[in-house]
Design a protein around this motif. Sequence first.
Motif, short mmCIF file in Angstrom:
data_model
loop_
_atom_site.label_atom_id
_atom_site.label_comp_id
_atom_site.label_asym_id
_atom_site.label_seq_id
_atom_site.Cartn_x
_atom_site.Cartn_y
_atom_site.Cartn_z
N ILE A 1 1.88 5.74 -14.06
CA ILE A 1 1.06 4.62 -14.49
C ILE A 1 -0.22 4.53 -13.68
CG2 ILE A 1 1.06 2.18 -15.11
CD1 ILE A 1 3.44 3.91 -16.22
N PRO A 2 -1.39 4.60 -14.31
CA PRO A 2 -2.65 4.44 -13.57
C PRO A 2 -2.87 2.96 -13.25
CG PRO A 2 -3.11 4.71 -15.91
CD PRO A 2 -1.62 4.84 -15.75
N ILE A 3 -3.29 2.69 -12.01
CA ILE A 3 -3.51 1.31 -11.59
C ILE A 3 -4.85 1.17 -10.88
CG2 ILE A 3 -1.04 0.85 -11.37
CD1 ILE A 3 -2.21 0.78 -8.14
N GLN A 4 -5.33 -0.05 -10.84
CA GLN A 4 -6.55 -0.40 -10.11
C GLN A 4 -6.18 -1.50 -9.12
OE1 GLN A 4 -10.12 0.36 -11.42
NE2 GLN A 4 -10.89 -0.43 -9.48
N THR A 5 -6.83 -1.49 -7.95
CA THR A 5 -6.60 -2.53 -6.96
C THR A 5 -7.93 -3.06 -6.44
OG1 THR A 5 -6.68 -1.27 -4.88
CG2 THR A 5 -4.64 -1.14 -6.17
N LEU A 6 -7.84 -4.09 -5.62
CA LEU A 6 -9.01 -4.58 -4.90
C LEU A 6 -9.33 -3.63 -3.75
CD1 LEU A 6 -8.04 -8.36 -4.84
CD2 LEU A 6 -9.59 -7.21 -6.41
N PRO A 7 -10.46 -3.81 -3.04
CA PRO A 7 -10.79 -2.93 -1.90
C PRO A 7 -9.66 -2.88 -0.88
CG PRO A 7 -12.68 -4.29 -2.46
CD PRO A 7 -11.52 -4.80 -3.29
N LEU A 8 -9.47 -1.72 -0.27
CA LEU A 8 -8.36 -1.50 0.65
C LEU A 8 -8.77 -1.85 2.07
CD1 LEU A 8 -7.01 1.87 -0.81
CD2 LEU A 8 -6.32 -0.48 -1.35
N THR A 9 -8.45 -3.04 2.51
CA THR A 9 -8.77 -3.48 3.87
C THR A 9 -7.72 -2.96 4.84
OG1 THR A 9 -7.48 -5.50 3.59
CG2 THR A 9 -9.81 -5.58 2.94
N ASP A 10 -7.98 -3.06 6.13
CA ASP A 10 -7.03 -2.59 7.14
C ASP A 10 -5.68 -3.31 7.04
OD1 ASP A 10 -8.77 -0.70 8.14
OD2 ASP A 10 -9.55 -2.00 9.73
N PRO A 11 -5.65 -4.65 6.86
CA PRO A 11 -4.33 -5.30 6.69
C PRO A 11 -3.56 -4.78 5.48
CG PRO A 11 -6.00 -6.93 7.22
CD PRO A 11 -6.73 -5.64 6.94
N TYR B 1 0.83 -1.21 0.00
CA TYR B 1 0.00 0.00 0.00
C TYR B 1 0.86 1.25 0.00
CZ TYR B 1 -3.36 3.44 1.90
OH TYR B 1 -4.15 4.54 2.12
N SER B 2 1.93 1.25 0.78
CA SER B 2 2.77 2.44 0.93
C SER B 2 3.56 2.78 -0.33
CB SER B 2 3.74 2.24 2.10
OG SER B 2 4.58 1.12 1.88
N LYS B 3 3.61 1.87 -1.31
CA LYS B 3 4.37 2.12 -2.52
C LYS B 3 3.57 2.87 -3.59
CE LYS B 3 8.17 0.08 -1.22
NZ LYS B 3 9.42 0.88 -1.00
N ILE B 4 2.28 3.09 -3.35
CA ILE B 4 1.47 3.85 -4.30
C ILE B 4 1.74 5.33 -4.09
CG2 ILE B 4 -0.85 4.32 -5.15
CD1 ILE B 4 0.13 1.43 -5.55
N GLY B 5 2.12 6.01 -5.14
CA GLY B 5 2.49 7.42 -5.01
C GLY B 5 1.32 8.33 -4.76
N VAL B 6 0.21 8.10 -5.48
CA VAL B 6 -0.98 8.96 -5.38
C VAL B 6 -2.22 8.07 -5.45
CG1 VAL B 6 -2.30 10.83 -6.44
CG2 VAL B 6 0.20 10.89 -6.48
N TRP B 7 -3.15 8.30 -4.54
CA TRP B 7 -4.44 7.63 -4.61
C TRP B 7 -5.44 8.53 -5.29
CZ3 TRP B 7 -4.90 2.69 -4.08
CH2 TRP B 7 -4.00 1.99 -3.27
N ASP C 1 -15.61 -1.10 -3.52
CA ASP C 1 -15.37 -2.23 -4.42
C ASP C 1 -14.02 -2.17 -5.12
OD1 ASP C 1 -15.93 -0.08 -6.01
OD2 ASP C 1 -17.31 -1.14 -7.35
N GLY C 2 -13.15 -1.25 -4.72
CA GLY C 2 -11.84 -1.16 -5.33
C GLY C 2 -11.25 0.22 -5.16
N ALA C 3 -10.03 0.40 -5.64
CA ALA C 3 -9.36 1.69 -5.52
C ALA C 3 -8.51 1.91 -6.75
CB ALA C 3 -8.50 1.74 -4.27
N THR C 4 -8.23 3.18 -7.05
CA THR C 4 -7.36 3.53 -8.17
C THR C 4 -6.28 4.49 -7.69
OG1 THR C 4 -8.76 5.40 -8.84
CG2 THR C 4 -9.21 3.26 -9.86
N GLY C 5 -5.15 4.47 -8.38
CA GLY C 5 -4.06 5.35 -8.01
C GLY C 5 -2.99 5.36 -9.09
N PHE C 6 -1.82 5.88 -8.73
CA PHE C 6 -0.72 5.99 -9.68
C PHE C 6 0.57 5.46 -9.06
CE2 PHE C 6 -3.67 9.19 -11.16
CZ PHE C 6 -3.59 9.09 -12.54
#
Length: 274
Positions: A136-146, A115-121, A127-132
Amino acid sequence: MKNSTQLVAWSLLAGFTCCLNQSAYAQDAWRQLDPDNTLIIDSSKGRIVIEMRPEIAPKAVERIKLLSREKVYDGLQFHRVIAKFVAQTGNPNNRDGGTSKHPNLPPEMMFKIPYSKIGVWASQSSDGATGFIGSIPIQTLPLTDPIKSDQVPMRSWGAHCPGVAGMGRNEARDSANSELYFMLDASRRLDRDYTVFGRIVGGMDVLLKIQHGEPPKQPDVMLSVKVMADLPLDSRPKMQIATDAALAQIVAKMRQEKGADFSICDITIPSQFE
């Protein structure tokens, strides 16, 4: 005619760049490209600069560097260019299905990253998250506490937005070899099905001038393809792109302007020549 999304994006970028250039913050708004992971394509229509991210697709980036240094890409045609979709090149036979002398690559459609390696959210929905990651634009699964605590790496994939670069393949998912493709427009249906390795950060206007066709009647070519680190210092493009901090401001402005209609593909990465 430009669509409304492009007009909003470009007007925001123009205003943002103007403000950067007029403020003390401007010195912190731009970053240098990594020469070891920047690809320079000098085409028959002009120069294209691509930021590659090995943390997303290490085998693909390694292969592209190898083929560039072997001069495999020099002189190859853009053999399939579809308006509002994609430009394909990189096959030694200048047709779909061509390969280099090297073995096919393993699938890298998805990757895991802390999680900490994503530069910008850009967005964090249920149902998911996007960032850079860089540009590079990326998509991930939902961001849980772990995930947010870096205990579990995020399962992520590249988002097929304009300018995104990926590895072409045949029907088999492990058949990527040498072919490259560049997105002329957004096509998110390709997500998780093709390997994304980078994004055009300079020369998108050049890419949009490439002759269309399947194949084009007079195909454009890649005259030379080189890793920036292999160029003499005085031949390298004197170019900078927006830092994570600057990109976060652009994302915030875009979200305020477009609200629920906001998409990660609305964001273009600003660049400037020194």
